[in-house]
Design a protein around this motif. Structure first.
Motif: not given
Length: 251
Positions: A12-34
């Protein structure tokens, strides 16, 4: 080397400031990795839209600059939902002005948003990770940890502090099984940099200054994040990984 080293299934991964930009991209990538992703921000509407876009299971709204609120939110989430295995401290802000005219209140906001937030969320999550004997913390720094540019001296100071706080986290917490590292992005097309992207003169300068000859795309940060979040980086600690098209390598 097995690709399973990079598999985040069951984490389980918490990404702060993840509603847009780099944070959202990282959240999307982490989700794709499982990974099971927890989005964070202050705007519930933007968080809900981001969660719908990437299929995130959890939204956790709190102000990263409020130490007590952060601790309460993290403790409640851990008790109700479960462990946070990976933390990406991404929340940040920028303010541009000549240093001699830089507003004191803007300087204070930069300190709270870019540095205090890393301490606040890092400490709150690490306390649980330490008890479990495992965890990954990834702080988002910047090439401004190593380089300066006119008009953003306080931002440069905050990102240098993020790099050194990352070293301190590793020094204190590696003994408990945590890996604490940072990613230092170069110049990426994000809402934070919208004014610079739109500035043809600046973009032309950046393309000449960067060996790769272009702005970065936020998706190009995902691989570094997955590496630092996964078992592939089990003996990497206190490191800052520059993802910058070579800008810090060249004069």
């Amino acid at each position: 080397m097995s690709i399973q080293l990079f598999d985040l299934t069951g984490k389980r991964a918490l990404v702060t400031g993840s509603s847009q930009g780099i944070g959202l991209a990282l959240a999307r990538g982490l989700a794709a990795a499982g990974a099971d992703v927890v989005l964070n921000g202050r705007d519930e509407t933007k968080l809900a839209a981001a969660a719908g876009e990437i299929g995130a299971s959890h939204r956790l709204a709190f102000d990263v600059t409020d130490h007590a609120a952060v601790r309460d939110a993290i403790d409640a989430f851990e008790a109700k939902v479960g462990a946070i295995d990976i933390l990406v401290n991404n929340a940040g802000m920028q303010h541009r002005a000549p240093l001699e005219d830089f507003p004191a209140d803007a300087f204070e906001r930069l300190l709270k948003t870019n540095i205090a937030s890393v301490f606040n969320v890092g400490q709150a999550v690490a306390r649980h990770m330490i008890a479990r004997g495992t965890g990954k913390i990834i702080n988002i720094a910047s090439v401004q940890a190593a380089l300066a540019r006119p008009g953003i001296a306080p931002y440069t100071a905050t990102k240098g502090a993020v790099g050194n706080l990352t070293k301190g986290m590793a020094t204190d917490w590696a003994r408990y099984g945590l890996q604490c590292n940072a990613i230092a992005p170069g110049y990426f097309e994000t809402p934070l940099n919208a004014a610079l992207v739109a500035d043809e003169t600046f973009s032309a300068w950046l393309e000449k200054r960067t060996p790769a000859g272009r702005w970065g795309k936020v998706e190009e940060l995902v691989g570094a994040c997955i590496f630092l979040a996964s078992n592939a980086s089990s003996f990497v600690n206190g490191h800052t990984l520059y993802v910058d098209g070579g800008i810090t390598a060249s004069l």
